[in-house]
Design a protein around this motif. Structure first.
Motif, short mmCIF file in Angstrom:
data_model
loop_
_atom_site.label_atom_id
_atom_site.label_comp_id
_atom_site.label_asym_id
_atom_site.label_seq_id
_atom_site.Cartn_x
_atom_site.Cartn_y
_atom_site.Cartn_z
N ALA A 1 0.84 -1.20 0.00
CA ALA A 1 0.00 0.00 0.00
C ALA A 1 0.88 1.25 0.00
O ALA A 1 2.10 1.15 0.14
CB ALA A 1 -0.90 0.01 1.23
N ARG A 2 0.22 2.41 -0.14
CA ARG A 2 0.98 3.66 -0.05
C ARG A 2 1.55 3.82 1.37
O ARG A 2 0.96 3.37 2.34
CB ARG A 2 0.08 4.85 -0.37
N VAL A 3 2.71 4.47 1.45
CA VAL A 3 3.35 4.68 2.75
C VAL A 3 3.34 6.18 3.06
O VAL A 3 4.23 6.91 2.66
CB VAL A 3 4.79 4.10 2.78
N GLY B 1 1.90 0.31 -6.45
CA GLY B 1 0.90 1.36 -6.70
C GLY B 1 1.46 2.76 -6.72
O GLY B 1 2.48 3.05 -7.35
N GLY B 2 0.77 3.62 -6.01
CA GLY B 2 1.10 5.04 -6.00
C GLY B 2 2.50 5.35 -5.52
O GLY B 2 3.03 6.44 -5.77
N ASN B 3 3.14 4.40 -4.83
CA ASN B 3 4.54 4.61 -4.41
C ASN B 3 5.49 4.55 -5.60
O ASN B 3 6.60 5.10 -5.54
CB ASN B 3 5.00 3.51 -3.45
N LYS C 1 1.01 8.83 -11.29
CA LYS C 1 -0.31 8.87 -10.66
C LYS C 1 -0.35 9.88 -9.51
O LYS C 1 -0.55 11.07 -9.73
CB LYS C 1 -0.65 7.46 -10.20
N LYS C 2 -0.16 9.42 -8.29
CA LYS C 2 -0.31 10.32 -7.14
C LYS C 2 0.83 11.35 -7.09
O LYS C 2 0.62 12.50 -6.74
CB LYS C 2 -0.33 9.53 -5.84
N CYS C 3 2.06 10.89 -7.41
CA CYS C 3 3.22 11.78 -7.26
C CYS C 3 3.16 12.93 -8.26
O CYS C 3 3.23 14.09 -7.88
CB CYS C 3 4.51 10.99 -7.44
N GLU D 1 -7.05 17.33 -8.87
CA GLU D 1 -7.91 16.82 -7.80
C GLU D 1 -8.03 15.30 -7.79
O GLU D 1 -7.95 14.65 -8.83
CB GLU D 1 -9.31 17.43 -7.93
N HIS D 2 -8.27 14.77 -6.58
CA HIS D 2 -8.46 13.33 -6.38
C HIS D 2 -9.93 13.00 -6.64
O HIS D 2 -10.69 12.72 -5.72
CB HIS D 2 -8.07 12.99 -4.94
N MET D 3 -10.33 13.07 -7.92
CA MET D 3 -11.75 12.98 -8.27
C MET D 3 -11.99 12.05 -9.46
O MET D 3 -11.23 12.06 -10.42
CB MET D 3 -12.28 14.36 -8.67
N PRO E 1 -11.94 9.68 -0.54
CA PRO E 1 -10.62 9.11 -0.24
C PRO E 1 -10.40 7.76 -0.93
O PRO E 1 -11.36 7.16 -1.44
CB PRO E 1 -10.65 8.94 1.28
N SER E 2 -9.16 7.29 -0.93
CA SER E 2 -8.82 6.01 -1.55
C SER E 2 -9.69 4.89 -0.96
O SER E 2 -9.92 4.86 0.25
CB SER E 2 -7.35 5.67 -1.27
N ALA E 3 -10.11 3.98 -1.84
CA ALA E 3 -10.88 2.81 -1.43
C ALA E 3 -12.21 3.16 -0.76
O ALA E 3 -12.65 2.50 0.17
CB ALA E 3 -10.03 1.90 -0.52
N PHE F 1 -7.33 2.12 -15.03
CA PHE F 1 -7.88 2.07 -13.68
C PHE F 1 -6.96 1.21 -12.82
O PHE F 1 -6.61 0.10 -13.22
CB PHE F 1 -9.28 1.44 -13.68
N PHE F 2 -6.59 1.75 -11.65
CA PHE F 2 -5.83 0.96 -10.68
C PHE F 2 -6.80 0.77 -9.51
O PHE F 2 -6.75 1.50 -8.53
CB PHE F 2 -4.56 1.72 -10.29
N GLY F 3 -7.72 -0.19 -9.68
CA GLY F 3 -8.86 -0.28 -8.77
C GLY F 3 -8.68 -1.31 -7.68
O GLY F 3 -7.95 -2.30 -7.84
N ALA G 1 -7.54 0.31 3.76
CA ALA G 1 -6.28 -0.41 3.56
C ALA G 1 -5.42 0.18 2.44
O ALA G 1 -4.34 -0.34 2.16
CB ALA G 1 -6.57 -1.88 3.24
N ALA G 2 -5.87 1.27 1.82
CA ALA G 2 -5.10 1.84 0.71
C ALA G 2 -3.77 2.45 1.18
O ALA G 2 -2.86 2.64 0.40
CB ALA G 2 -5.91 2.90 -0.03
N ALA G 3 -3.69 2.78 2.47
CA ALA G 3 -2.43 3.26 3.03
C ALA G 3 -2.07 2.36 4.20
O ALA G 3 -2.96 1.85 4.89
CB ALA G 3 -2.56 4.70 3.49
O1 SAT Z 1 -2.07 5.45 -4.43
S1 SAT Z 1 -2.57 4.25 -5.08
O2 SAT Z 1 -2.52 4.47 -6.52
O3 SAT Z 1 -1.73 3.10 -4.69
C1 SAT Z 1 -4.16 3.93 -4.66
C2 SAT Z 1 -4.81 4.95 -3.82
O4 SAT Z 1 -4.47 5.08 -2.65
O5 SAT Z 1 -5.71 5.66 -4.30
#
Ligand code: SAT
Ligand code: MN
Length: 606
Positions: free
Chosen positions: A75-77, A219-221, A226-228, A246-248, A268-270, A315-317, A447-449
């Protein structure tokens, strides 16, 4: 793969950076990715040979693979994620900060020799359609072929991006290593990473801008577009340039009369963004089309409306819970050409996860690679197990999902997981009140983080882990929008909560396709004719306002979902006051005023 890896550039800045990183990381070889199918297939074969990938059955899941990560890398840290702006102040009260030069010194030491014995892949990628005014080019250097394969699904990648970059184009350098160099002759493992959490670093330098990620392949790490890039770094660019990252999710809802509204939603994630984004409405005649499930880049268009665009292509679902019942369109999307990570492998060469809506296999291999049976009493898939699938495979993808201009938004939704207090849907009185609702959003953690799940935390705009600068300045940026366009053209703002439970722990609302009832009311409000009552917290649908035809909800549920729990809201306000105090004294006046007004309205409602 000798004829592959020949993607070429004459861009001197790119050539120089790649050479500098080669000297720092000392890989065994360098591979320039062209993004072709042949290259993807070759890399997947390589990973099958190395044990990173298991090829799924061509009858069951053609073109698809299963990966199992290291148990420390799931998961993301968030506590290892840093924003290294010039000053701590610029990173703000919600981000980990380190002095940029000190951090670079530390990172250079970690990256020294970090790719020994491995191939260094150079991934040219773009976030957003190449012709979009907002399109951003990144170059990810990574020693993980898993990252390359996922990036090919999630981004526009390869030679077309090199061509766009040309001789003088600029790019965002994104350096990634799993942090597991190989000594001469040392055998590799199927999921290399730096298992000690203290050795993982997800670091952003907004001033460069650049991204350095070490020690995680998940994932996002590790998928740095993606997130970065598309959230943390893009949010700093958006602030400077006057737009929003945005996270949308983005969806289109069309009524039986053919009226189409685009809606963006931040959870939020998940918390169900993917499910809502491609929902199958239960209301007859209504259709949903999907434009994105995670990230929206939003700008003021020439006509003064807000236009949203999805910078990703996949999609990273979250896999567990995804089923024909909860998300039939996701199930169709992942029928082929999909990478599954940390789910159960079935004996017939397919995959399975908890709440997939089909019986568990009598036996299988769990996400940690052990023999598993449903009776084992353990979960076969990790709660943050994921699928990576091309957006173009979604049966309800919107025809305009790759439009360079984006689509005009009618409404913005905020939401989270809240078992108590927060009503099913609540409309903001105006833009400023909407920003207040977004700023005070709370959600139970998932659990996403890494960390404890189920704990209520404030997650402003669902951006707490993703805002690349001072959260207070971020909120101010949102408040500045009415100054950038005609206020009447801004989308209406709503807060939704699908996750209310009764005192005996049962869900009050069925969710999923039934959420179309709420979306219909949102559209009615946008068009100026949905029925609502004004309450201390916002406009809530009046008792008969939601279309409930064909839904047999237990008596009393709807009342509870649409009532204002004054006691609960007073506690909520206390918690928001405490959070605002943490954000500091510099909070925009408009937000503290909205909070004070809410307090007053609650007091006089008693
Ligand atoms: O950051 S991830 O892409 O691993 C998933 C999320 O937390 O939305
Ligand atoms: Mn997300």
């Amino acid at each position: 793969m000798s004829e592959l890896g020949k993607c070429t550039t004459t861009n001197p800045a790119l050539l120089a950076w790649v050479e500098e990183m080669r000297q720092l990381c000392t890989p065994a070889s360098v591979f320039w990715c062209d993004g072709s199918q042949a290259e993807y297939d070759a890399l997947c074969n390589l990973m099958v040979e190395a044990g990173t990938f298991t090829r799924l059955s061509d009858d069951k899941r053609p073109g698809s693979f299963l990966a199992r990560s290291h148990p420390s890398d799931v998961a993301r840290v968030e506590d290892r994620t840093f924003i290294c702006s010039r000053t701590k102040e610029e990173a703000g009260p919600t981000n980990n900060w380190a002095e940029p030069e000190e951090m670079k010194t530390r990172l250079r030491a970690m990256f020294t020799g970090s790719m020994a014995g491995r191939t260094m892949y150079v991934i040219p990628f773009a976030m957003g359609p190449l012709e979009s005014p907002l399109c951003k080019v990144g170059i990810e250097i990574t020693d993980s072929p898993y990252v390359v394969a996922n990036m090919r699904i999630m981004t526009r990648m390869g030679q077309s991006v090199i061509d766009k970059l040309g001789e003088n184009g600029t790019f965002i350098p994104c350096l990634h290593s799993v942090g597991a160099p190989l000594n001469d002759g040392q055998p590799d493992v199927s999921w290399p990473c730096a298992p000690d959490p203290a050795n993982k670093y997800i670091v952003h330098f907004p001033e460069d801008p650049s991204i350095w990620s070490y020690g995680s392949g998940y994932g996002g790490n590790a998928l740095l577009g993606k997130k970065c890039l598309a959230l943390r770094i893009a949010s700093t660019m958006a602030r400077r340039e006057g737009w929003l990252a945005e996270h949308m999710l983005i969806l289109a809802l069309t009524s039986p009369e053919g009226k189409k509204h685009y809606i963006a939603a931040a959870f939020p994630s998940a918390c169900g963004k993917t499910n809502l984004a491609m929902m199958q409405p239960t209301l007859p005649g209504w259709t949903v089309r999907c434009l994105g499930d995670d990230i929206a880049w939003i700008r003021v268009g020439e006509d003064g409306r807000l236009y949203a665009m999805n910078p990703e292509t996949g999609f990273f679902g979250v896999a567990p819970g995804t089923s024909r019942q909860s998300n039939p369109n996701a199930m169709a999307t992942i029928e082929s050409n999909t990478i599954f990570t940390n789910v159960v492998q079935t004996p017939d060469g397919d995959i399975w996860w908890e709440d997939m809506g089909v019986p568990a296999p009598a036996r299988g291999i769990d996400w940690q690679g052990n023999e598993w049976q449903p009776e084992s009493g353990t979960k076969g898939s990790h709660p943050n197990a994921r699928f990576t699938a091309p957006a173009a495979q979604c049966p309800v993808i919107d025809p305009d999902w790759e439009s360079p201009a984006g689509v005009p938004l009618s409404a913005i939704l905020f939401g989270g997981r809240r078992q108590t207090t927060i009503p099913l849907v609540n409309e903001a009185f105006n833009w400023e009140h909407g920003v207040f609702l977004g700023s005070s959003a709370g959600s139970e953690t998932t659990a996403a983080a890494l960390g404890k799940a189920g704990v209520l935390r404030r997650d402003p705009f669902a951006m707490l882990p993703f805002c690349g600068y001072n959260m207070v300045d971020y909120l101010r940026h949102w408040l500045s929008l009415p100054g950038k366009t005609d206020r009447a053209k801004l989308p209406k703002v709503f807060f939704v909560n699908w996750f209310r439970k009764s005192d005996d722990g049962k869900w009050l609302w069925p969710g999923y396709g039934e959420n179309s009832r709420v979306l219909k009311w949102v559209c009615e409000r946008v068009e100026g004719n949905g029925k609502a009552v004004e309450t201390p917290v916002g406009f809530i649908p009046s008792a008969d306002a939601l279309d409930m035809a064909g839904l047999d909800l237990p008596a009393g549920n709807l009342d509870e979902l649409l009532s204002v729990d004054l006691e609960g809201w007073r506690k909520e306000v206390e918690d928001i006051v405490a959070y605002y105090t943490k954000l500091g004294s510099d909070l925009p006046e408009s937000l503290t005023a909205s909070l004070a007004q809410l307090q007053q309205r609650l007091a006089s409602a008693s």
